[in-house]
Design a protein around this motif. Structure first.
Motif, mmCIF file in Angstrom:
data_model
loop_
_atom_site.group_PDB
_atom_site.id
_atom_site.type_symbol
_atom_site.label_atom_id
_atom_site.label_comp_id
_atom_site.label_asym_id
_atom_site.label_seq_id
_atom_site.Cartn_x
_atom_site.Cartn_y
_atom_site.Cartn_z
ATOM 1 N N TYR A 163 0.836 -1.188 0.000
ATOM 2 C CA TYR A 163 0.000 0.000 0.000
ATOM 3 C C TYR A 163 0.876 1.244 0.000
ATOM 4 C CZ TYR A 163 -3.659 -3.257 1.422
ATOM 5 O OH TYR A 163 -4.522 -4.298 1.480
ATOM 6 N N PHE A 164 0.345 2.330 -0.590
ATOM 7 C CA PHE A 164 1.033 3.608 -0.529
ATOM 8 C C PHE A 164 0.758 4.246 0.827
ATOM 9 C CE2 PHE A 164 0.417 3.316 -5.187
ATOM 10 C CZ PHE A 164 1.747 3.392 -5.550
ATOM 11 N N THR A 165 1.764 4.906 1.341
ATOM 12 C CA THR A 165 1.553 5.620 2.590
ATOM 13 C C THR A 165 0.992 7.002 2.287
ATOM 14 O OG1 THR A 165 3.769 6.562 2.613
ATOM 15 C CG2 THR A 165 3.482 4.405 3.675
ATOM 16 N N LEU A 166 0.463 7.639 3.292
ATOM 17 C CA LEU A 166 -0.126 8.966 3.128
ATOM 18 C C LEU A 166 0.927 9.978 2.679
ATOM 19 C CD1 LEU A 166 -2.599 10.767 3.416
ATOM 20 C CD2 LEU A 166 -1.972 11.125 5.800
ATOM 21 N N ILE A 167 2.116 9.873 3.194
ATOM 22 C CA ILE A 167 3.191 10.810 2.832
ATOM 23 C C ILE A 167 3.550 10.649 1.359
ATOM 24 C CG2 ILE A 167 5.601 11.390 3.240
ATOM 25 C CD1 ILE A 167 5.137 10.701 6.173
ATOM 26 N N GLU A 168 3.615 9.430 0.862
ATOM 27 C CA GLU A 168 3.933 9.212 -0.549
ATOM 28 C C GLU A 168 2.861 9.805 -1.456
ATOM 29 O OE1 GLU A 168 6.445 5.033 -0.293
ATOM 30 O OE2 GLU A 168 4.264 4.971 -0.462
ATOM 31 N N LEU A 174 0.850 12.318 -0.694
ATOM 32 C CA LEU A 174 0.939 13.780 -0.602
ATOM 33 C C LEU A 174 2.100 14.321 -1.426
ATOM 34 C CD1 LEU A 174 0.092 14.385 3.160
ATOM 35 C CD2 LEU A 174 -1.340 14.850 1.161
ATOM 36 N N VAL A 175 3.211 13.601 -1.442
ATOM 37 C CA VAL A 175 4.363 14.037 -2.245
ATOM 38 C C VAL A 175 4.002 14.009 -3.727
ATOM 39 C CG1 VAL A 175 6.696 13.387 -2.971
ATOM 40 C CG2 VAL A 175 6.121 13.427 -0.550
ATOM 41 N N VAL A 176 3.330 12.979 -4.168
ATOM 42 C CA VAL A 176 2.930 12.892 -5.579
ATOM 43 C C VAL A 176 1.956 14.012 -5.925
ATOM 44 C CG1 VAL A 176 1.668 11.472 -7.251
ATOM 45 C CG2 VAL A 176 3.376 10.423 -5.763
ATOM 46 N N VAL A 177 0.991 14.282 -5.063
ATOM 47 C CA VAL A 177 0.034 15.367 -5.302
ATOM 48 C C VAL A 177 0.756 16.716 -5.346
ATOM 49 C CG1 VAL A 177 -1.931 16.608 -4.292
ATOM 50 C CG2 VAL A 177 -1.940 14.104 -4.392
ATOM 51 N N ALA A 178 1.721 16.907 -4.467
ATOM 52 C CA ALA A 178 2.487 18.167 -4.464
ATOM 53 C C ALA A 178 3.278 18.325 -5.757
ATOM 54 C CB ALA A 178 3.416 18.204 -3.260
ATOM 55 N N ILE A 179 3.885 17.263 -6.234
ATOM 56 C CA ILE A 179 4.646 17.336 -7.485
ATOM 57 C C ILE A 179 3.723 17.654 -8.653
ATOM 58 C CG2 ILE A 179 5.975 15.943 -9.127
ATOM 59 C CD1 ILE A 179 7.250 14.559 -6.708
ATOM 60 N N ILE A 180 2.561 17.025 -8.692
ATOM 61 C CA ILE A 180 1.598 17.319 -9.759
ATOM 62 C C ILE A 180 1.140 18.768 -9.683
ATOM 63 C CG2 ILE A 180 -0.735 16.795 -10.586
ATOM 64 C CD1 ILE A 180 -0.169 13.861 -9.836
ATOM 65 N N GLY A 181 0.928 19.275 -8.483
ATOM 66 C CA GLY A 181 0.544 20.680 -8.324
ATOM 67 C C GLY A 181 1.620 21.634 -8.808
ATOM 68 N N ILE A 182 2.866 21.331 -8.509
ATOM 69 C CA ILE A 182 3.978 22.183 -8.963
ATOM 70 C C ILE A 182 4.074 22.169 -10.482
ATOM 71 C CG2 ILE A 182 6.499 22.383 -8.974
ATOM 72 C CD1 ILE A 182 6.409 21.428 -6.035
ATOM 73 N N LEU A 183 3.959 20.996 -11.084
ATOM 74 C CA LEU A 183 4.013 20.908 -12.543
ATOM 75 C C LEU A 183 2.850 21.647 -13.192
ATOM 76 C CD1 LEU A 183 5.131 17.196 -13.007
ATOM 77 C CD2 LEU A 183 6.496 19.264 -13.333
#
Length: 80
Positions: free
Chosen positions: A10-15, A17-26
């Protein structure tokens, strides 16, 4: 008894959130470029319209002994 270590994939919550943050930056980097592309497309459309109008005016004057089309301004009665 046969015991195996089972690992949950399973993905952890931190992982996540990091992916969502990267998508937001892009996405934030991409939005200004889309705005500029929109402005350039409007400029190209306007330029094309002006070219078509001037070509039509030139063709009209060529076919009508160099006379420009008649125009009449309804608001103040001026004509040219």
């Amino acid at each position: 008894m046969n015991t195996k270590l089972v690992k949950n994939n399973y993905f952890t919550l931190i992982e996540i959130l990091v992916v969502v943050a990267i998508i937001g930056i892009l996405a934030s980097l991409l939005l200004p470029a889309l705005g500029q592309a929109r402005k350039k497309s409007k400029l190209a459309l306007c330029t094309s319209n002006i070219r078509q109008i001037s070509t039509a005016l030139y063709m009209y004057t060529t076919d009508n002994d160099s006379y420009l089309p008649y125009s009449h301004n309804v608001t103040n009665g001026n004509s040219s």
